[in-house]
Design an enzyme around this catalytic site. Structure first.
Site, PDB file in Angstrom:
ATOM      1  N   ALA A 122     -31.983  13.607 -73.620  1.00  0.00           N
ATOM      2  CA  ALA A 122     -32.736  12.622 -74.388  1.00  0.00           C
ATOM      3  C   ALA A 122     -33.429  11.688 -73.395  1.00  0.00           C
ATOM      4  O   ALA A 122     -32.955  11.516 -72.265  1.00  0.00           O
ATOM      5  CB  ALA A 122     -31.787  11.832 -75.270  1.00  0.00           C
TER       6      ALA A 122
ATOM      7  N   GLY B 156     -28.844  16.223 -74.024  1.00  0.00           N
ATOM      8  CA  GLY B 156     -29.577  16.826 -75.137  1.00  0.00           C
ATOM      9  C   GLY B 156     -30.198  18.177 -74.788  1.00  0.00           C
ATOM     10  O   GLY B 156     -30.394  19.019 -75.669  1.00  0.00           O
TER      11      GLY B 156
ATOM     12  N   GLU C 150     -27.548  20.619 -75.240  1.00  0.00           N
ATOM     13  CA  GLU C 150     -27.292  20.737 -76.681  1.00  0.00           C
ATOM     14  C   GLU C 150     -28.355  21.600 -77.374  1.00  0.00           C
ATOM     15  O   GLU C 150     -28.042  22.375 -78.274  1.00  0.00           O
ATOM     16  CB  GLU C 150     -27.217  19.329 -77.298  1.00  0.00           C
ATOM     17  CG  GLU C 150     -25.949  18.612 -76.825  1.00  0.00           C
ATOM     18  CD  GLU C 150     -25.940  17.123 -77.104  1.00  0.00           C
ATOM     19  OE1 GLU C 150     -26.941  16.445 -76.760  1.00  0.00           O
ATOM     20  OE2 GLU C 150     -24.952  16.624 -77.659  1.00  0.00           O
TER      21      GLU C 150
ATOM     22  N   GLU D 171     -23.251  12.573 -70.726  1.00  0.00           N
ATOM     23  CA  GLU D 171     -23.444  11.345 -71.516  1.00  0.00           C
ATOM     24  C   GLU D 171     -22.449  10.239 -71.212  1.00  0.00           C
ATOM     25  O   GLU D 171     -22.803   9.054 -71.201  1.00  0.00           O
ATOM     26  CB  GLU D 171     -23.403  11.667 -73.023  1.00  0.00           C
ATOM     27  CG  GLU D 171     -24.649  12.350 -73.561  1.00  0.00           C
ATOM     28  CD  GLU D 171     -24.584  13.860 -73.491  1.00  0.00           C
ATOM     29  OE1 GLU D 171     -23.759  14.396 -72.725  1.00  0.00           O
ATOM     30  OE2 GLU D 171     -25.364  14.513 -74.201  1.00  0.00           O
TER      31      GLU D 171
HETATM   32  N1  CAA Z   1     -34.789  10.442 -69.562  1.00  0.00           N
HETATM   33  C1  CAA Z   1     -35.836   9.784 -69.068  1.00  0.00           C
HETATM   34  N2  CAA Z   1     -36.368  10.034 -67.861  1.00  0.00           N
HETATM   35  C2  CAA Z   1     -35.781  11.014 -67.135  1.00  0.00           C
HETATM   36  C3  CAA Z   1     -34.677  11.730 -67.594  1.00  0.00           C
HETATM   37  C4  CAA Z   1     -34.170  11.412 -68.876  1.00  0.00           C
HETATM   38  N3  CAA Z   1     -33.140  12.079 -69.420  1.00  0.00           N
HETATM   39  N4  CAA Z   1     -34.319  12.626 -66.640  1.00  0.00           N
HETATM   40  C5  CAA Z   1     -35.180  12.454 -65.625  1.00  0.00           C
HETATM   41  N5  CAA Z   1     -36.072  11.484 -65.921  1.00  0.00           N
HETATM   42  C6  CAA Z   1     -37.169  10.993 -65.094  1.00  0.00           C
HETATM   43  C7  CAA Z   1     -36.638  10.151 -63.958  1.00  0.00           C
HETATM   44  O1  CAA Z   1     -36.410   8.814 -64.392  1.00  0.00           O
HETATM   45  C8  CAA Z   1     -37.762  10.240 -62.963  1.00  0.00           C
HETATM   46  O2  CAA Z   1     -38.795   9.378 -63.353  1.00  0.00           O
HETATM   47  P1  CAA Z   1     -39.631   8.532 -62.209  1.00  0.00           P
HETATM   48  O3  CAA Z   1     -40.357   9.585 -61.436  1.00  0.00           O
HETATM   49  O4  CAA Z   1     -40.525   7.656 -63.016  1.00  0.00           O
HETATM   50  O5  CAA Z   1     -38.591   7.812 -61.402  1.00  0.00           O
HETATM   51  C9  CAA Z   1     -38.284  11.679 -63.165  1.00  0.00           C
HETATM   52  O6  CAA Z   1     -37.816  12.084 -64.444  1.00  0.00           O
HETATM   53  C10 CAA Z   1     -37.727  12.644 -62.135  1.00  0.00           C
HETATM   54  O7  CAA Z   1     -36.303  12.537 -62.133  1.00  0.00           O
HETATM   55  P2  CAA Z   1     -35.443  12.142 -60.829  1.00  0.00           P
HETATM   56  O8  CAA Z   1     -36.264  11.365 -59.858  1.00  0.00           O
HETATM   57  O9  CAA Z   1     -34.174  11.483 -61.306  1.00  0.00           O
HETATM   58  O10 CAA Z   1     -35.141  13.589 -60.230  1.00  0.00           O
HETATM   59  P3  CAA Z   1     -33.888  14.020 -59.349  1.00  0.00           P
HETATM   60  O11 CAA Z   1     -34.196  15.365 -58.813  1.00  0.00           O
HETATM   61  O12 CAA Z   1     -33.497  12.954 -58.395  1.00  0.00           O
HETATM   62  O13 CAA Z   1     -32.669  14.148 -60.416  1.00  0.00           O
HETATM   63  C11 CAA Z   1     -31.652  14.775 -62.500  1.00  0.00           C
HETATM   64  C12 CAA Z   1     -32.747  15.080 -61.461  1.00  0.00           C
HETATM   65  C13 CAA Z   1     -30.272  15.028 -61.884  1.00  0.00           C
HETATM   66  C14 CAA Z   1     -31.852  15.692 -63.687  1.00  0.00           C
HETATM   67  C15 CAA Z   1     -31.750  13.298 -62.920  1.00  0.00           C
HETATM   68  O14 CAA Z   1     -33.099  13.032 -63.305  1.00  0.00           O
HETATM   69  C16 CAA Z   1     -30.873  12.931 -64.062  1.00  0.00           C
HETATM   70  O15 CAA Z   1     -29.662  12.751 -63.887  1.00  0.00           O
HETATM   71  N6  CAA Z   1     -31.457  12.775 -65.278  1.00  0.00           N
HETATM   72  C17 CAA Z   1     -30.743  12.334 -66.444  1.00  0.00           C
HETATM   73  C18 CAA Z   1     -29.874  13.443 -66.991  1.00  0.00           C
HETATM   74  C19 CAA Z   1     -29.044  12.919 -68.129  1.00  0.00           C
HETATM   75  O16 CAA Z   1     -28.191  12.071 -67.963  1.00  0.00           O
HETATM   76  N7  CAA Z   1     -29.269  13.461 -69.341  1.00  0.00           N
HETATM   77  C20 CAA Z   1     -28.573  13.083 -70.525  1.00  0.00           C
HETATM   78  C21 CAA Z   1     -29.356  12.057 -71.262  1.00  0.00           C
HETATM   79  S1  CAA Z   1     -28.399  11.319 -72.577  1.00  0.00           S
HETATM   80  C22 CAA Z   1     -28.513  12.425 -73.835  1.00  0.00           C
HETATM   81  O17 CAA Z   1     -29.124  13.452 -73.743  1.00  0.00           O
HETATM   82  C23 CAA Z   1     -27.781  12.009 -75.097  1.00  0.00           C
HETATM   83  C24 CAA Z   1     -27.632  13.068 -76.102  1.00  0.00           C
HETATM   84  O18 CAA Z   1     -26.584  13.688 -76.264  1.00  0.00           O
HETATM   85  C25 CAA Z   1     -28.708  13.366 -76.981  1.00  0.00           C
END
Ligand code: CAA
Length: 257
Positions: free
Chosen positions: A63, A108, A111, A131
Site C-alpha cells: 500500500a 499489499g 496480498e 506491516e
Molecule cells: N509506499 C509509498 N512509497 C513507496 C513504497 C510504499 N509502499 N515503497 C517504496 N516507495 C517509494 C520510496 O519511498 C521511494 O521514494 P523516493 O524515491 O521518493 O524516496 C521509492 O519508492 C523507491 O524506494 P526506496 O528508495 O525505498 O528503494 P530501496 O531499494 O531502498 O528499498 C524497498 C526498496 C525495500 C521495497 C523499500 O522501498 C520498502 O521497504 N518499501 C516499503 C515496503 C512496505 O513496507 N510495504 C508494506 C506497506 S503497508 C501495506 O501494504 C499494508 C497492507 O497490508 C495493505
C-alpha cells in the site's frame, strides 16, 4: 494511468505502472485495479489473466505508505475494505489469474499475489508481510490467505517478524510455484496462461470456483460443490466437443459454451 491492460490472443496482461513508487498502490490505483477486474470478469474473450509490475524492481511494494500515514481509523477501514475488494475480485475472477512477481511483493503486494491462482517469481523477487514494522497488521487479506497458502505456523512467523523471503525460500515453502530468470518470467507466465487458455473455459471456470469455495467449507460440502460443477459441465457444448474430439482422435475446438 497507474493500471495498464493489454490483451494478446486470449490472455490479458494487467500491469501496475507506478515504477517511481515501486508500484505501491494508492486509492486511485486500487480503484482502477478493481474496475479492471470487474471488466475482465465479464469479458468472455479473456481466458487467463497475468498481473505484474512495471519496471524491473517491483511487483507491488505494498500500500502507498505516504497516502496511508495520516488516515483516521474510519478512513483506514475504508482503505482496508477497498484493498480487500480488489483481492476478492481477483480471487473470484472467472479466469485463472497468474501473478508474475518481478521484484518486491511486500505487504499489499504480497496480498495481491496471494489472491492470484498461481504465483510465478523471478529470481529477484522478494516477498513478505512487513506491516508490523510500520505499526499495523496486514490489511488486505494477509492474515487470512498467507496461512491458507503456506500453513499457519510459517505464516505466523512471517507476519510477526515481518521477515522478507527471497525467491528460492518462497519456492521451498510453497509461496510461489516456480522461479525463473528475470528475463524469462513474463514469457513463462504467458506460456502457462496460453496452456490454460487452450482448455474448455467453462470447465476451467467451474474448477476454479469449486477450489475457491471448497477451501472455505468442510470436505463433504466441498465434494458436493464439485459434483454439482461436474454435472453442470454436462449441459455445455464444450463437454460434448471435448469428449467427441478425444474419441475421434482430433484436437477439440472449444467455444466457451
Ligand atoms: N509506499 C509509498 N512509497 C513507496 C513504497 C510504499 N509502499 N515503497 C517504496 N516507495 C517509494 C520510496 O519511498 C521511494 O521514494 P523516493 O524515491 O521518493 O524516496 C521509492 O519508492 C523507491 O524506494 P526506496 O528508495 O525505498 O528503494 P530501496 O531499494 O531502498 O528499498 C524497498 C526498496 C525495500 C521495497 C523499500 O522501498 C520498502 O521497504 N518499501 C516499503 C515496503 C512496505 O513496507 N510495504 C508494506 C506497506 S503497508 C501495506 O501494504 C499494508 C497492507 O497490508 C495493505
Amino acid at each position: 494511468m497507474p493500471i495498464q491492460v493489454a490483451q494478446e490472443d486470449r490472455v490479458a496482461l494487467v500491469t501496475v505502472d507506478r515504477p517511481e513508487r515501486l508500484n505501491a498502490l494508492n486509492t486511485q490505483s486500487l480503484q482502477e485495479l478493481l474496475a479492471t477486474f470487474e471488466r475482465l470478469a465479464s469479458d468472455s474473450s479473456v481466458r487467463a489473466i497475468i498481473v505484474t509490475g512495471a519496471g524491473d524492481r517491483a511487483f507491488i511494494a505494498g500500500a502507498d505508505i505516504a497516502e496511508m500515514k495520516d488516515k483516521s481509523p474510519s478512513e483506514a477501514l475504508a482503505f482496508a475494505r477497498l484493498g480487500q475488494a480488489v483481492c476478492s475480485a481477483i480471487e473470484a475472477a472467472p479466469q485463472p489469474v497468474i501473478a508474475a512477481i518481478n521484484g518486491y511483493a511486500l505487504g499489499g503486494g504480497c496480498e495481491i499475489a496471494l489472491a492470484c491462482d498461481i504465483r510465478l517469481a523471478s529470481e529477484t523477487a522478494v516477498l513478505g508481510q512487513p506491516e508490523v514494522a510500520l505499526g499495523v497488521p496486514p490489511g488486505w487479506g494477509g492474515t487470512q490467505r498467507l496461512p491458507r497458502v503456506i500453513g499457519p505456523g510459517l505464516a505466523r512467523e512471517l507476519i510477526y517478524t515481518g521477515r522478507r523471503v527471497r525467491a528460492e525460500e518462497a519456492l521451498r515453502i510453497g509461496l510461489v510455484n516456480a522461479v525463473y530468470p528475470p528475463a524469462e518470467l513474463l514469457e513463462r507466465a504467458r506460456a502457462l496462461a496460453a496452456e490454460i487458455a487452450r482448455n474448455a473455459p467453462l470447465a476451467v471456470r467451474l474448477s476454479k470456483e469449486a477450489i475457491r469455495r471448497g477451501l472455505d467449507v468442510d470436505l463433504a460440502a466441498g465434494l458436493a460443490l464439485e459434483a454439482q460443477a461436474f454435472a453442470l459441465a454436462f449441459s455445455t457444448a464444450d463437454q460434448r466437443e471435448g469428449m467427441s474430439a478425444f474419441l475421434e482422435k482430433r484436437s477439440p475446438e472449444f467455444r466457451g459454451a
